[in-house]
Design a protein around this motif. Structure first.
Motif, short mmCIF file in Angstrom:
data_model
loop_
_atom_site.label_atom_id
_atom_site.label_comp_id
_atom_site.label_asym_id
_atom_site.label_seq_id
_atom_site.Cartn_x
_atom_site.Cartn_y
_atom_site.Cartn_z
N GLN A 6 16.59 -20.34 -14.56
CA GLN A 6 16.83 -21.88 -14.90
C GLN A 6 16.00 -22.60 -13.69
N ASP A 7 15.70 -22.31 -12.75
CA ASP A 7 14.80 -22.35 -11.12
C ASP A 7 13.31 -22.18 -11.77
N GLY A 8 12.98 -22.18 -12.76
CA GLY A 8 11.78 -22.00 -12.92
C GLY A 8 10.75 -20.55 -12.69
N GLN A 9 12.03 -19.62 -11.51
CA GLN A 9 11.51 -18.49 -11.17
C GLN A 9 11.40 -17.17 -11.24
N ALA A 10 9.89 -16.61 -11.71
CA ALA A 10 9.73 -15.42 -13.12
C ALA A 10 10.63 -14.11 -11.77
N VAL A 11 11.39 -13.47 -13.22
CA VAL A 11 12.63 -12.66 -12.79
C VAL A 11 12.43 -11.21 -13.68
N ARG A 12 12.51 -10.06 -12.94
CA ARG A 12 13.43 -8.95 -13.63
C ARG A 12 14.34 -8.44 -13.15
N LEU A 13 15.43 -8.01 -14.37
CA LEU A 13 16.28 -7.76 -13.91
C LEU A 13 16.73 -6.88 -13.04
N GLU A 14 15.67 -5.94 -12.79
CA GLU A 14 15.32 -4.92 -11.71
C GLU A 14 16.02 -6.48 -10.15
N ASP A 15 15.97 -7.35 -10.31
CA ASP A 15 15.72 -8.37 -9.23
C ASP A 15 17.28 -8.52 -8.20
N TRP B 67 25.67 -18.07 -10.77
CA TRP B 67 25.77 -17.85 -12.41
C TRP B 67 23.42 -18.24 -12.83
N ARG B 68 23.12 -16.89 -13.15
CA ARG B 68 21.26 -16.78 -13.14
C ARG B 68 21.50 -16.87 -14.73
N LEU B 69 20.69 -17.52 -15.49
CA LEU B 69 20.12 -18.21 -16.64
C LEU B 69 18.85 -17.96 -17.30
N LEU B 70 18.27 -17.00 -18.18
CA LEU B 70 17.31 -16.33 -17.89
C LEU B 70 16.66 -16.72 -19.38
N ARG B 71 15.28 -17.13 -19.34
CA ARG B 71 14.57 -16.95 -20.93
C ARG B 71 13.15 -15.75 -20.66
#
Lengths: 269, 203
Positions: free
Chosen positions: B53-62, B134-138
């Motif tokens: 939601q902050d526009g940061q790149a994420v992987r589930l492994e994080d 709470w992290r929302l991901l797309r």
């Protein structure tokens, strides 16, 4: 709807130049034939607006992917070899009938369809070919066709032919692909050889009343429940739907393989 | 006759039972090359790229190293998703503050076209939840399929643009392996609460 209608439709689109080059004959990708466009009458109708599902024209493999083809893939893609794939992506049955990770062996003839592959593996194979798995609607649309009709599911002889296959157990060693009769699109083995993965397997079962998480499973297809749905008497279609509804993406079984599909390069006409 | 056909079909359709296979150790070593190998059933094997939601790149492994409550949603959902948020809030409220601080609640959008980082930020605000936890991901369409596949969540777009999807809350352990799966809005929470307590207790 007859095949003639489709041809006429394509011709008209071509004459009008509706989609530019896309409407013109595009050479088929290797091993594929063009299916559609058309309309699927789904056997299970999840909502009143979905009595008819439009299916855009697409390319489909003429026959299922063979052991030889899958072997070539795993040679190129070590992470998809038996023993290297994490269980998350394929269960313990993955290519179990092969003699070795790079040796199909006597139970998996080169020209027989590959089975014992998970949805993840099937998808990876198609992607490596620049293709994808067919959607459930595409697959069912293609599978509705007989040798002469685009939608033969109301034809008694067609139904009986399918049920005869569905009532036969799968042979331990599968025969080669391409031995069954081509349907009106030129596609073979949609019936009579194996079950096949589709991209969105089981998803049409998720309807308004199952979205809260009640099992969107197969219970509603038992007994009389099945008969209350759209296409009475089309048991074969119900069987496929119920079978797909029971699958998880990492599952493998000895009679479940796949074939690939592709969008038309110019988009759907 | 029909019954007979059905019986044969069911036999055909039954997926192979998961027998413990003789795993090829040598082949496994290949993926175990990195520092700490992930368990084979870890969802962190998925290398899907997400944006939060902050526009940061994420992987589930994080999220490795702490328990995670994982589910899927879509922002414009009229009914099921507000219920999902309510349920997750109830679960969070049932934890001690220490435990709550350790657990991440990760929600993956089924509708990446509409659930932009801005829309996801709004959703977090609307529900008044802690954006740190709470992290929302797309992700993209293929990524949605992957996540739904490993979670066993069926979904589809319906005419009119809405979606039907199963509401499943999954508890992952610190290594990303599914510990508990809560399917449906009526499934009792106690079992999940117990497992959360166990996973967040200091060893």
């Amino acid at each position: 709807m007859s095949r003639g209608h489709f041809k006429t439709g394509a011709l008209v689109a071509g004459l009008l130049g509706l989609t530019g080059t896309a409407a013109r004959a595009e050479p088929p990708p290797r091993g594929m034939v063009k299916v559609g466009p058309g309309t699927l009458r789904p056997v299970y109708v999840p909502s009143p607006e979905e009595q008819r599902v439009p299916v855009a024209a697409f390319w489909m493999d003429r026959v299922p992917v063979t052991n030889a083809e899958f072997l070539a893939f795993v040679r190129q893609a070590p992470t998809w070899r038996r023993g290297a794939v994490p269980r998350l992506f394929a269960d313990a049955g993955y290519l179990r009938h092969w003699a070795g990770p790079l040796r199909p062996g006597p139970d998996a003839a080169p020209d027989a369809p590959v089975v014992g592959v998970s949805w993840f593996a099937a998808r990876a194979y198609c992607e490596a070919r620049g293709a994808r798995l067919p959607t459930e609607a595409e697959w069912e649309f293609a599978a509705s066709a007989s040798r002469t009709e685009v939608d033969a599911r109301d034809t008694e002889a067609f139904r009986e032919q399918l049920l005869r296959w569905y009532s036969r157990p799968t042979p331990r060693v599968l025969p080669p692909v391409g031995r069954t009769e081509a349907n009106v699109w030129g596609v073979k083995d949609l019936h009579g050889l194996i079950w096949e993965w589709v991209l969105d397997f089981g998803n049409t079962l998720v309807s308004e009343d199952s979205r809260e998480g009640s099992p969107a499973g197969t219970s509603r297809f038992c007994g009389a429940g099945a008969l209350s749905s759209g296409e009475k008497g089309d048991y074969a279609s119900f069987m496929r739907l119920a079978f797909r509804g029971s699958l998880q993406a990492a599952y493998t079984t000895g009679n479940l393989g796949f074939r690939c599909a592709r969008d038309l390069a110019g988009g759907a006409p | 006759m029909r019954k007979h056909i059905l019986a044969v079909l069911l036999a055909l359709a039954t997926p192979s039972a998961a027998e413990p296979p003789p795993r090829a150790r040598a082949a496994k070593a290949e993926s175990a090359g990195t520092a700490r190998a992930l368990p084979e059933l870890s969802l962190y094997q998925l290398k899907t790229d997400f944006t939060d939601q902050d526009g940061q790149a994420v992987r589930l492994e994080d999220f490795r190293g702490q328990p995670v409550l994982l589910s899927m949603f879509y922002g414009t959902c009229p009914l099921a998703c507000p219920l999902l948020f309510a349920r997750l809030k109830r679960i969070a409220a049932g934890m001690t503050p220490e435990a709550r601080a350790r657990v991440r609640i990760v929600l993956v959008s089924l509708d990446p076209a509409r659930d932009t980082p801005e829309a996801m930020t709004r959703l977090v605000r609307t529900h008044g939840v802690d954006p740190e936890r709470w992290r929302l991901l797309r992700t993209d369409e293929a990524g949605v399929r992957d996540v739904a596949a490993v979670l066993g969540i069926r979904y589809r777009t319906v005419p009119g643009g809405g979606m039907n999807h199963e509401s499943v809350i999954t508890l992952l352990d610190a290594e990303g392996v599914i510990d508990t799966r809560l399917a449906g809005p009526d499934a009792p929470l106690e079992g999940l609460q117990e497992r959360l307590t166990a996973l967040t207790s200091p060893r």
